[in-house]
Design a protein around this motif. Structure first.
Motif, PDB file in Angstrom:
ATOM      1  N   PHE B 206       0.564  -1.086  -0.066  1.00  0.00           N
ATOM      2  CA  PHE B 206       0.347  -0.013  -0.155  1.00  0.00           C
ATOM      3  C   PHE B 206       1.245   1.231  -0.072  1.00  0.00           C
ATOM      4  O   PHE B 206       1.238   1.797  -0.998  1.00  0.00           O
ATOM      5  CB  PHE B 206      -0.949   0.404   1.329  1.00  0.00           C
ATOM      6  N   ALA B 207       1.709   1.590   1.114  1.00  0.00           N
ATOM      7  CA  ALA B 207       2.850   2.791   1.117  1.00  0.00           C
ATOM      8  C   ALA B 207       3.657   1.808   1.224  1.00  0.00           C
ATOM      9  O   ALA B 207       3.892   1.613   3.039  1.00  0.00           O
ATOM     10  CB  ALA B 207       1.954   3.633   1.888  1.00  0.00           C
ATOM     11  N   SER B 208       4.706   1.451   0.572  1.00  0.00           N
ATOM     12  CA  SER B 208       5.785   0.722   0.550  1.00  0.00           C
ATOM     13  C   SER B 208       7.031   1.335   2.104  1.00  0.00           C
ATOM     14  O   SER B 208       7.366   0.861   3.098  1.00  0.00           O
ATOM     15  CB  SER B 208       6.999   0.803   0.076  1.00  0.00           C
ATOM     16  N   SER B 209       6.752   2.306   2.752  1.00  0.00           N
ATOM     17  CA  SER B 209       7.623   2.447   3.628  1.00  0.00           C
ATOM     18  C   SER B 209       7.055   3.318   4.568  1.00  0.00           C
ATOM     19  O   SER B 209       8.110   3.362   5.906  1.00  0.00           O
ATOM     20  CB  SER B 209       8.401   4.864   3.281  1.00  0.00           C
ATOM     21  N   LEU B 210       6.180   2.795   4.779  1.00  0.00           N
ATOM     22  CA  LEU B 210       5.024   2.882   5.984  1.00  0.00           C
ATOM     23  C   LEU B 210       4.164   1.255   6.861  1.00  0.00           C
ATOM     24  O   LEU B 210       4.324   1.633   7.837  1.00  0.00           O
ATOM     25  CB  LEU B 210       3.506   3.421   6.004  1.00  0.00           C
ATOM     26  N   ASP B 211       4.708   0.551   5.366  1.00  0.00           N
ATOM     27  CA  ASP B 211       3.565  -1.265   5.871  1.00  0.00           C
ATOM     28  C   ASP B 211       4.635  -2.054   6.885  1.00  0.00           C
ATOM     29  O   ASP B 211       5.787  -1.892   6.150  1.00  0.00           O
ATOM     30  CB  ASP B 211       3.083  -1.837   4.141  1.00  0.00           C
ATOM     31  N   GLN B 212       3.901  -2.438   7.561  1.00  0.00           N
ATOM     32  CA  GLN B 212       4.563  -3.142   8.525  1.00  0.00           C
ATOM     33  C   GLN B 212       3.575  -4.658   8.524  1.00  0.00           C
ATOM     34  O   GLN B 212       2.385  -4.017   8.828  1.00  0.00           O
ATOM     35  CB  GLN B 212       4.980  -3.105   9.322  1.00  0.00           C
ATOM     36  N   ILE B 213       4.060  -5.525   8.395  1.00  0.00           N
ATOM     37  CA  ILE B 213       3.420  -6.910   9.126  1.00  0.00           C
ATOM     38  C   ILE B 213       3.371  -6.928  10.741  1.00  0.00           C
ATOM     39  O   ILE B 213       4.477  -6.774  10.725  1.00  0.00           O
ATOM     40  CB  ILE B 213       4.301  -8.051   7.770  1.00  0.00           C
ATOM     41  N   GLY B 214       1.989  -7.475  11.369  1.00  0.00           N
ATOM     42  CA  GLY B 214       2.699  -7.580  12.613  1.00  0.00           C
ATOM     43  C   GLY B 214       0.994  -9.026  12.869  1.00  0.00           C
ATOM     44  O   GLY B 214       0.582  -9.037  11.664  1.00  0.00           O
ATOM     45  N   PRO B 215       1.872  -9.065  14.226  1.00  0.00           N
ATOM     46  CA  PRO B 215       0.367 -10.206  14.173  1.00  0.00           C
ATOM     47  C   PRO B 215      -0.695  -9.414  15.541  1.00  0.00           C
ATOM     48  O   PRO B 215      -0.237  -8.857  15.998  1.00  0.00           O
ATOM     49  CB  PRO B 215       0.964 -11.307  14.717  1.00  0.00           C
ATOM     50  N   PHE B 216      -1.717 -10.019  15.462  1.00  0.00           N
ATOM     51  CA  PHE B 216      -3.070 -10.288  16.740  1.00  0.00           C
ATOM     52  C   PHE B 216      -2.735 -11.834  17.524  1.00  0.00           C
ATOM     53  O   PHE B 216      -3.038 -13.229  16.757  1.00  0.00           O
ATOM     54  CB  PHE B 216      -3.679 -10.083  15.847  1.00  0.00           C
ATOM     55  N   THR B 217      -2.862 -11.503  18.788  1.00  0.00           N
ATOM     56  CA  THR B 217      -3.405 -12.432  19.610  1.00  0.00           C
ATOM     57  C   THR B 217      -4.401 -12.339  20.807  1.00  0.00           C
ATOM     58  O   THR B 217      -4.119 -11.201  20.774  1.00  0.00           O
ATOM     59  CB  THR B 217      -2.012 -12.629  20.518  1.00  0.00           C
ATOM     60  N   ARG B 218      -4.187 -13.138  21.622  1.00  0.00           N
ATOM     61  CA  ARG B 218      -5.092 -12.736  22.750  1.00  0.00           C
ATOM     62  C   ARG B 218      -3.981 -12.572  23.872  1.00  0.00           C
ATOM     63  O   ARG B 218      -4.209 -11.954  24.977  1.00  0.00           O
ATOM     64  CB  ARG B 218      -5.099 -14.348  22.894  1.00  0.00           C
ATOM     65  N   THR B 219      -3.337 -12.570  23.948  1.00  0.00           N
ATOM     66  CA  THR B 219      -2.116 -12.328  25.304  1.00  0.00           C
ATOM     67  C   THR B 219      -0.459 -11.266  24.514  1.00  0.00           C
ATOM     68  O   THR B 219       0.381 -11.955  23.272  1.00  0.00           O
ATOM     69  CB  THR B 219      -1.808 -13.380  26.824  1.00  0.00           C
TER      70      THR B 219
END
Lengths: 485, 491
Positions: B206-219
């Motif tokens: 989407f916006a290369s200098s801003l995009d970052q993958i990350g996780p959703f978790t319960r804890t």
């Protein structure tokens, strides 16, 4: 009548870098593969794929910059050049814009014996686009459909931009020839205009002789041979002159050259020019070159053509013509240099004579000095050494050469197979000479009476009896000595 | 099955002691999806076939007594803008409705190497542009806490799936808050690591200098462990950071006495809904009780960040989305009769209105004559924002703010007002502009019983401190253990 107009020419030369892999991915750059086989997610512009800069391409761009006396930039930046075309998979080309890898160099050209220094504005790196294969027409407009081949997409290019320092077609041609020779010699480009690995765009404007301001320029594209450089410039000069002479104004535009009609036609006007919306490529970090890296590239720079030429003439005693042949024919020169390295006892001139002459003639129909050549320089040098030592006659060597190329066997072995080399042992020869004289006393009389040419008959008899192996000059002196005693 | 609502780490333990098989948990996960996803609508597609193959492989390895990582066998959902070889990657766009990537994103390879089970692809705002999933070309995902409300966005499918037991973990992407805001709206943990921590190779840009993958978790504990799996430099991504490996689980169970927390006054004022602010104040009290030092500070970067974000992100997006031209893959208009029409119609019909709006914005700010005034100026402001944070982090260990000014809003509430939607990202955008790690953890509920998220920001590459702060909070509170009512019915 002296000419009224002077032409001002600046050139943009795109050179494909001779890397094994593409600029931003690991795909092969090999020419002539089946369509869309040298491709991967990166060069196909697949969603999510990212570019990774090819280190060899950077080295080659810097080498070109060093060869052209440029300032190598410690920091340069890749940018996105945005436009839509079916051969451009990402919808933008990754190129360098504001901060290119090399700035401010020069190239010396020679026209009619006079040397002129042409300024180099910049060298920047960029990726190539793919190729469109139009069906049923030459262009996309009239074709029934078009196919896209992305083998070439993402191959590395450098664009070398000259200052508007060129003043004639001859200068422009000399510039491209000299540039091509340099790029080929340092091994960063194969110099093939027809295959498009070297592409020339010509910016040309006219002004009155003596004027200091530049006129409005046009850019001529689609020039893909040395001959068309001359022709395109000539035709564009005439066109612009006619416009000016008839009171018109030159419109700044990009024009296409057609070699079949030797004319140019408009491609697009300045106002139709793309707004490429350049901005720094966020997927790549700025290209940082340390002093150490630049120094190590400088230190390992291959020898430049003018230095080779000087060394060959002054150091090795070659003629300018032979030096030029060796510089132009890179494979031949490599072989020549390899021979030099193992032939300190033989004159380089003798080696060059054999390499450029007989060896080259024999190799030409077999792919020249390319990678298919199995002849080892050591054996070739040994053959020449056998001539200078008198073990082989020049004629015998020439006869042996095709076999040597074919088999790459030790010339000693080949010579033995042919029944030994030249007979230069005096007592052996004297025996034959005496025999021939005793069998041809009438001829001996003729020689004695002044018909010295008849000695050649005796010589022929000796050669015959020795199966051609007798050393000719020695035979002659023996015949004359025998007759005159 | 009660086991659907435990933490990923706990599930990993049960799989290892063989009180559960991986096949059983994958079965249960797909049954849960069958049962609730017609309401929640978190998934665009399922990866059933490969999930069972992977599950059976994990069972075989565990049965054979093989030592596997702590998350081996745990079902994980994947945002549908992360490329999965052999399965569709749609970006919730008509443009890529039938696109199957020929390669796996680097994070996918890492998940598989660590034996996690990818179960399906989750809904998002088209090309990750939005804060509610309402911009999905297919459907809007619903918030499991209140099905009338949005789950947040753009990674709304990934956050909703983790809350309602459709997955134990999920991956999202965060360009301006697209992980943290939906985590807050759904009452779970969402972390966007520092820019460069996780390879973007295979994340549809989407916006290369801003995009970052990350996780959703319960804890937070789960977050530390999944980060151990997906972080690290990647030769395929030049912007991934060459850093020595970090064991993020070392942040867990640590004392936070003396931790210096700075809270920008601007993010505790009238821009923030009352019940959100109250929940944050209570969370800060918890931190004080744990021995942390809480100070309110002037930090006026938020408004600037939003303005510059909406120049830089669309500019980069306008180029990133140029490859969707109908030539090689994706949607191509049937009605085009020439090349120009092929482009304009394919893109006009294939992209939704918000995507088109941002492409137009981005094209405009990069245009000759406007570039200096917009893009170049925005980049300068971006530098100022980075400097502002550097100054802040010279005095504080973490920054805390509400993740979002409000709790989850109702479907349709903001969808006609892009500006209101853009301002909802005010607290999250600055971390992307400066490349900083940011996490949202649940810290209370509104009067309507909707989750409130606390955002914790750290300095670049200091995820450890962010995780440490979040984990310490979860050890003394139980907001993260609360379940929406739809889960109670199920258990």
């Amino acid at each position: 009548m002296s000419p009224k107009y002077e032409m001002v020419i600046g050139l943009e030369v795109h050179a494909q870098l001779s890397t094994n892999t593409k600029l931003f991915c690991g795909c092969s750059t090999k020419f002539g593969a089946d369509v869309n086989t040298n491709v991967c997610p990166v060069c196909l512009g697949m969603p999510g794929a990212l570019p990774v800069l090819n280190r060899d391409a950077v080295t080659m761009a810097v080498q070109a910059g060093v060869a052209l006396n440029c300032d190598i930039q410690h920091e340069s930046v890749f940018a996105r050049k945005n436009y839509f075309y079916p051969d451009l998979p990402k919808g933008y080309q990754i190129s360098q814009f504001e901060l290119p890898v090399c700035l401010g160099g020069s190239l010396d050209i020679e026209v009619d014996g006079a040397v002129k220094r042409i300024g180099i504005t910049r060298i920047h790196m960029e990726e190539d686009a793919g190729k469109l294969l139009h069906q049923g027409a030459m262009g996309i407009a009239d074709s029934t459909y078009s196919l896209v081949d992305l083998n070439r997409a993402c191959t590395p290019l450098i664009e070398i931009v000259s200052e508007p320092d060129l003043r004639s077609a001859a200068e422009a041609r000399a510039y491209v020839e000299t540039l091509r020779q340099i790029l080929r010699t340092i091994g960063v480009n194969d110099g093939n205009l027809e295959e498009g690995s070297l592409r020339v765009d010509i910016n040309i404007s006219l002004r009155h002789v003596g004027a200091t301001q530049f006129g409005t320029r046009c850019e001529v594209k689609n020039v893909n041979s040395f001959r068309s450089i001359d022709r395109a410039i000539a035709s564009e000069f005439i066109r612009q002159q006619e416009v000016l002479e008839s009171g018109g104004r030159i419109v700044q535009q990009t024009r296409n050259y057609h070699d079949d009609t030797q004319t140019t036609t408009p491609l697009r006007d300045k106002e139709d020019a793309h707004d490429y919306r350049y901005f720094p490529e966020p997927d790549l970090l700025p290209l940082l070159l340390t002093d150490e890296r630049i120094q190590s590239i400088r230190a390992a720079m291959p020898e430049l053509p003018h230095a080779i030429c000087r060394r060959y003439q002054q150091g090795l005693g070659l003629t300018r013509a032979d030096a030029d042949i060796l510089i132009e024919e890179i494979g031949m020169r490599r072989f020549f240099e390899a021979c030099l390295a193992c032939a300190q006892d033989i004159s380089p001139k003798e080696i060059s004579k054999w390499v450029i002459g007989d060896l080259n003639a024999l190799l030409k129909p077999k792919g020249g000095f390319g990678p298919s050549l199995s002849l080892s320089p050591e054996y070739f040098v040994k053959l020449i050494r056998l001539i200078s030592s008198g073990a082989l006659s020049g004629k015998m060597a020439k006869e042996m050469l095709p076999q040597l190329i074919e088999t790459d066997q030790d010339p000693d072995v080949l010579m033995a197979n042919l029944g030994g080399g030249q007979i230069s042992d005096e007592s052996t020869l004297l025996e034959i000479v005496r025999k021939v004289i005793s069998e041809n006393l009438d001829v001996v009389e003729k020689v004695k009476s002044g018909k010295t040419a008849s000695a050649n008959f005796l010589m022929g008899q000796v050669m015959k009896q020795s199966q051609g192996k007798a050393k000719p000059d020695l035979v002659m002196s023996l015949i004359l000595a025998e007759i005159n005693t | 099955m009660k086991d659907l609502f435990i933490s990923a780490i706990e599930l990993g333990k049960r799989l290892k002691n063989r009180s559960l098989t991986c096949r059983q948990i994958v079965d249960a996960t797909y049954q849960r999806i069958d049962a609730v996803d017609h309401q929640v609508k978190a998934f665009i597609s399922l990866m059933t076939e490969s999930a069972y193959i992977q599950a059976d492989a994990v069972d075989r390895l565990l049965d054979a007594g093989q030592e596997l990582g702590p998350l081996a066998g745990v079902p994980i959902a994947i945002k549908d803008n992360i490329c999965t070889k052999g399965y569709r990657t749609t970006c919730s766009s008509k443009m890529l409705e039938n696109f199957v990537a020929p390669y796996d994103a680097t994070v996918m390879t890492k998940l598989h190497q660590n034996h996690l089970i990818s179960i399906g692809k989750t809904n998002l705002d088209e090309f990750a542009m939005g804060s509610s999933t309402e911009n999905s070309a297919f459907f809007t995902t619903r918030n499991p806490w209140d099905l009338e409300r949005v789950p947040g966005g753009s990674s709304g499918g990934s956050s909703a799936a983790v809350v309602c037991g459709e997955a134990f973990l999920s991956l999202g992407s965060d360009t301006g808050g697209s992980i943290r805001q939906p985590a807050a709206f759904c009452g779970i943990v969402g972390i966007k690591p520092s820019y460069g921590r996780i390879s973007r190779y295979g994340l549809v840009a989407f916006a290369s200098s801003l995009d970052q993958i990350g996780p959703f978790t319960r804890t937070v504990e789960d977050a530390a462990h999944i980060l151990n799996v997906i972080c690290g430099p990647d030769p395929m991504d030049s912007t991934s950071a060459e850093l020595p490996p970090v064991d993020f689980s070392t942040a867990l169970g640590k004392d936070i006495k003396g931790l210096r927390i700075g809270v920008p006054k601007e993010m505790m004022g009238d821009k923030i809904a009352d019940d959100v602010r109250q929940a944050i104040e209570q969370a800060l009290d918890v931190y004080r009780s744990l021995g942390a030092i809480v100070e309110f500070v002037d930090f006026d970067m938020f408004d600037y960040a939003v303005s510059t974000y909406y120049i830089i992100a669309p500019a980069e997006a306008s180029a990133n989305l140029a490859r969707f031209d109908g030539v090689r893959y994706g949607y191509r208009s049937e009605s085009a009769t020439n090349l120009r029409e092929m482009y304009t119609r394919s893109r006009g019909e294939g992209f939704g209105p918000e995507v088109q709006r941002r492409i137009l914005l981005g094209t405009y700010v990069l245009s000759s004559g406007y570039y200096d005034a917009y893009y170049l100026r925005a980049q300068k402001v971006r530098t100022l924002i980075k400097n502002g944070f550097a100054d802040f982090f010279s005095r504080y260990d973490v920054m805390m703010t509400p993740t979002s000014p409000s709790v989850a809003f109702k479907v349709g509430d903001h969808s006609s007002d892009p500006m209101a939607m853009y301002l909802a990202d005010i607290a999250t955008i600055p971390a992307n502009m400066a490349g900083l790690p940011g996490m949202s953890i649940p810290c209370g509920f509104s009067r309507d019983g909707l989750p409130v998220g606390l955002q914790i920001l750290g300095k670049a590459y200091d995820e450890l401190t962010v995780l440490k702060a979040g984990d310490a909070y979860q050890r003394v509170t139980n907001f993260h253990l609360k379940q929406p009512s739809m889960n109670q019915v199920a258990s």
